[in-house]
Design an enzyme around this catalytic site. Structure first.
Site, PDB file in Angstrom:
ATOM      1  N   GLY A  12       0.842  -1.373  -0.042  1.00  0.00           N
ATOM      2  CA  GLY A  12      -0.033   0.071  -0.031  1.00  0.00           C
ATOM      3  C   GLY A  12       0.866   1.341   0.070  1.00  0.00           C
ATOM      4  O   GLY A  12       0.390   2.377   0.470  1.00  0.00           O
ATOM      5  N   GLY A  27      -0.359   4.840  -1.249  1.00  0.00           N
ATOM      6  CA  GLY A  27      -1.527   5.358  -0.651  1.00  0.00           C
ATOM      7  C   GLY A  27      -1.250   6.600   0.261  1.00  0.00           C
ATOM      8  O   GLY A  27       0.194   6.850   0.293  1.00  0.00           O
ATOM      9  N   GLN A  28      -2.230   7.155   0.846  1.00  0.00           N
ATOM     10  CA  GLN A  28      -1.725   8.429   1.745  1.00  0.00           C
ATOM     11  C   GLN A  28      -0.881   8.076   2.717  1.00  0.00           C
ATOM     12  O   GLN A  28       0.173   8.790   2.853  1.00  0.00           O
ATOM     13  CB  GLN A  28      -3.217   8.922   2.192  1.00  0.00           C
ATOM     14  CG  GLN A  28      -3.208   9.976   2.998  1.00  0.00           C
ATOM     15  CD  GLN A  28      -4.195  10.176   4.117  1.00  0.00           C
ATOM     16  OE1 GLN A  28      -4.943   9.351   4.507  1.00  0.00           O
ATOM     17  NE2 GLN A  28      -4.373  11.525   4.604  1.00  0.00           N
ATOM     18  N   ASP A  42      -0.253  -7.923  -5.725  1.00  0.00           N
ATOM     19  CA  ASP A  42      -1.556  -7.983  -5.479  1.00  0.00           C
ATOM     20  C   ASP A  42      -1.600  -8.752  -4.158  1.00  0.00           C
ATOM     21  O   ASP A  42      -1.299 -10.100  -4.189  1.00  0.00           O
ATOM     22  CB  ASP A  42      -2.103  -8.706  -6.719  1.00  0.00           C
ATOM     23  CG  ASP A  42      -3.631  -9.042  -6.408  1.00  0.00           C
ATOM     24  OD1 ASP A  42      -4.208  -8.779  -5.145  1.00  0.00           O
ATOM     25  OD2 ASP A  42      -4.199  -9.956  -7.165  1.00  0.00           O
ATOM     26  N   TYR A  98     -15.134  -2.590   6.042  1.00  0.00           N
ATOM     27  CA  TYR A  98     -14.140  -2.096   6.556  1.00  0.00           C
ATOM     28  C   TYR A  98     -13.787  -2.205   7.953  1.00  0.00           C
ATOM     29  O   TYR A  98     -12.824  -2.793   8.380  1.00  0.00           O
ATOM     30  CB  TYR A  98     -14.002  -0.464   6.273  1.00  0.00           C
ATOM     31  CG  TYR A  98     -12.600  -0.037   6.456  1.00  0.00           C
ATOM     32  CD1 TYR A  98     -11.483  -0.315   6.125  1.00  0.00           C
ATOM     33  CD2 TYR A  98     -12.354   0.997   7.457  1.00  0.00           C
ATOM     34  CE1 TYR A  98     -10.163   0.245   6.455  1.00  0.00           C
ATOM     35  CE2 TYR A  98     -11.198   1.864   7.861  1.00  0.00           C
ATOM     36  CZ  TYR A  98     -10.273   1.401   7.473  1.00  0.00           C
ATOM     37  OH  TYR A  98      -9.168   2.073   7.679  1.00  0.00           O
ATOM     38  N   LYS A 129     -11.141  -4.933   9.983  1.00  0.00           N
ATOM     39  CA  LYS A 129     -10.246  -4.311  10.828  1.00  0.00           C
ATOM     40  C   LYS A 129     -10.420  -5.439  12.193  1.00  0.00           C
ATOM     41  O   LYS A 129      -9.192  -5.652  12.792  1.00  0.00           O
ATOM     42  CB  LYS A 129     -10.385  -2.744  10.901  1.00  0.00           C
ATOM     43  CG  LYS A 129      -9.806  -2.009   9.724  1.00  0.00           C
ATOM     44  CD  LYS A 129      -8.181  -2.180   9.762  1.00  0.00           C
ATOM     45  CE  LYS A 129      -7.591  -1.738   8.406  1.00  0.00           C
ATOM     46  NZ  LYS A 129      -6.232  -2.237   8.147  1.00  0.00           N
ATOM     47  N   ILE A 153      -6.716  10.376   9.049  1.00  0.00           N
ATOM     48  CA  ILE A 153      -5.435  10.987   8.939  1.00  0.00           C
ATOM     49  C   ILE A 153      -5.446  12.071   8.221  1.00  0.00           C
ATOM     50  O   ILE A 153      -5.832  12.172   6.774  1.00  0.00           O
ATOM     51  CB  ILE A 153      -4.299   9.986   8.568  1.00  0.00           C
ATOM     52  CG1 ILE A 153      -4.399   8.740   9.432  1.00  0.00           C
ATOM     53  CG2 ILE A 153      -2.861  10.441   8.481  1.00  0.00           C
ATOM     54  CD1 ILE A 153      -3.878   8.841  10.799  1.00  0.00           C
TER      55      ILE A 153
HETATM   56  C1  AKB Z   1     -11.581   5.838   6.651  1.00  0.00           C
HETATM   57  O1  AKB Z   1     -12.191   7.230   6.684  1.00  0.00           O
HETATM   58  O2  AKB Z   1     -12.103   4.944   6.201  1.00  0.00           O
HETATM   59  C2  AKB Z   1     -10.133   5.804   7.338  1.00  0.00           C
HETATM   60  C3  AKB Z   1     -10.408   5.300   8.689  1.00  0.00           C
HETATM   61  C4  AKB Z   1     -10.739   6.260   9.664  1.00  0.00           C
HETATM   62  O3  AKB Z   1      -9.752   4.254   8.899  1.00  0.00           O
HETATM   63  N1  AKB Z   1      -9.467   7.041   7.122  1.00  0.00           N
END
Ligand code: AKB
Length: 319
Positions: free
Chosen positions: A8, A11-12, A53, A143, A147, A173
């Site tokens: 990654g 990415g940011q 990948d 998501y 996590k 972030i």
């Molecule tokens: C998101 O907004 O999905 C991320 C996070 C808070 O993990 N920046």
């Protein structure tokens, strides 16, 4: 830690983490890996770069073998907002991808695996203020589910196999170098670009939608400090709450207006509001402070000042 792979990397967070790790451990010792997005000239020329990948174990293994990797910072993930548009893809990238990294960790006897978690592990039933490290983890996004699974798997591999897995729960972030993509907290970066370029911004969250946030220099220092912490002092492994500041879009707007008084913000909440409403407003990070000395340096005021200065330089100098 001698040979580090960062997934990654384009990415940011990855783009700034690679730069910091290369400065610390030497350019040749930090392999940046992206998926499809091309790396910047700087990333490609300052050290090794590979396309991988993470859903294909062979693809990661090829790079781990080629560079004799002993540590992975696994950042490749799909964030909350895109995660709701593409839940099946998010499952594959975030959960199967992490499982591949864990199994490679065992097979190649890696020294350490660092994986960021997120405030997205929390859900509507979690206490909203000063959310403790140990609390209800019942997220309502794919998501968030991925996590929580990642944290539990990381702790399992540590207990069962002794794999040194460590992670922090990042808040939103804010950064000036690379734009975030697909998250719920992305407004807090976009607002700065629009304030400087157009003096107006349409925010997709309500003006009172308070969320925990952090400036990138703290986020990078935090994860590297955790990686370097003495394992004897760690009671947690995969799931350290990290806090720095909490603000609403309206509070951020007021802070920007202290420097750009003409700036105006409108609020038009969309589907991301529901995600934001399921997350905490502020975080208790005492475990990270006590176990490895975490302390943020930036608050809302100092972050805003630095962001505007950095973005003005970038925008007006044509990048
Ligand atoms: C998101 O907004 O999905 C991320 C996070 C808070 O993990 N920046």
């Amino acid at each position: 830690m001698e040979r580090i792979l960062v997934t990654g990397a384009v990415g940011q967070i990855g783009s700034e983490l690679v730069e910091a790790l290369r400065k610390k451990y030497g350019n040749e010792n930090v392999v940046a890996a992206g998926h499809k997005t091309k790396p910047t000239e700087e990333m490609r020329t300052s050290g090794p770069f590979e396309f991988i990948d993470v859903t294909s174990r062979e693809s990661i293994e090829r790079v781990v073998k080629k560079y004799n990797i002993d540590t992975i910072y696994h950042l490749a993930a799909i964030l909350s907002a895109i995660g709701e548009e593409k839940p099946q893809l998010t499952f594959r990238v975030n959960i199967i991808g992490l499982y591949n990294i864990l199994e490679i960790g065992l097979k190649y006897k890696l020294e350490r695996i660092m994986v960021p978690s997120s405030i997205a592990v929390f859900g509507p039933q979690t206490p909203k203020e000063n959310t403790p490290n140990e609390t209800i983890l019942r997220p309502t996004t794919m998501y968030g589910v991925s996590k929580v699974a990642g944290e539990l798997l990381g702790d399992y591999y540590y207990r069962r196999f002794g794999l040194d897995f460590r992670g922090v729960r990042y808040p939103g972030i804010i950064s000036s170098k690379t734009l975030p993509g697909g998250g719920t907290t992305d407004y807090a970066v976009e607002i700065f670009y629009e304030a400087i370029k157009k003096k107006k911004y349409k925010c997709y969250l309500r003006k009172d939608s308070t969320l925990p946030m952090m400036y990138m220099p703290d986020a990078i220092r935090g994860i590297i400090e955790l990686a370097e912490a003495d394992i004897k002092n760690l009671k947690h492994h995969s799931d350290y709450n990290l806090a720095a500041m909490s603000f609403s879009p309206e509070e951020l707007t007021k802070e920007i207006q202290r420097i750009i008084p003409e700036f105006k913000c409108e609020y038009k909440p969309d589907s991301r509001q529901e995600i934001a409403d399921s997350w905490p407003k502020s975080i208790d990070d005492s475990a990270a402070r006590e176990e490895w000395g975490w302390k943020p340096e930036y608050n809302l005021q100092s972050m805003t000042k630095d962001m505007i200065q950095k973005l003005r330089e970038k925008i007006f100098k044509g990048f």
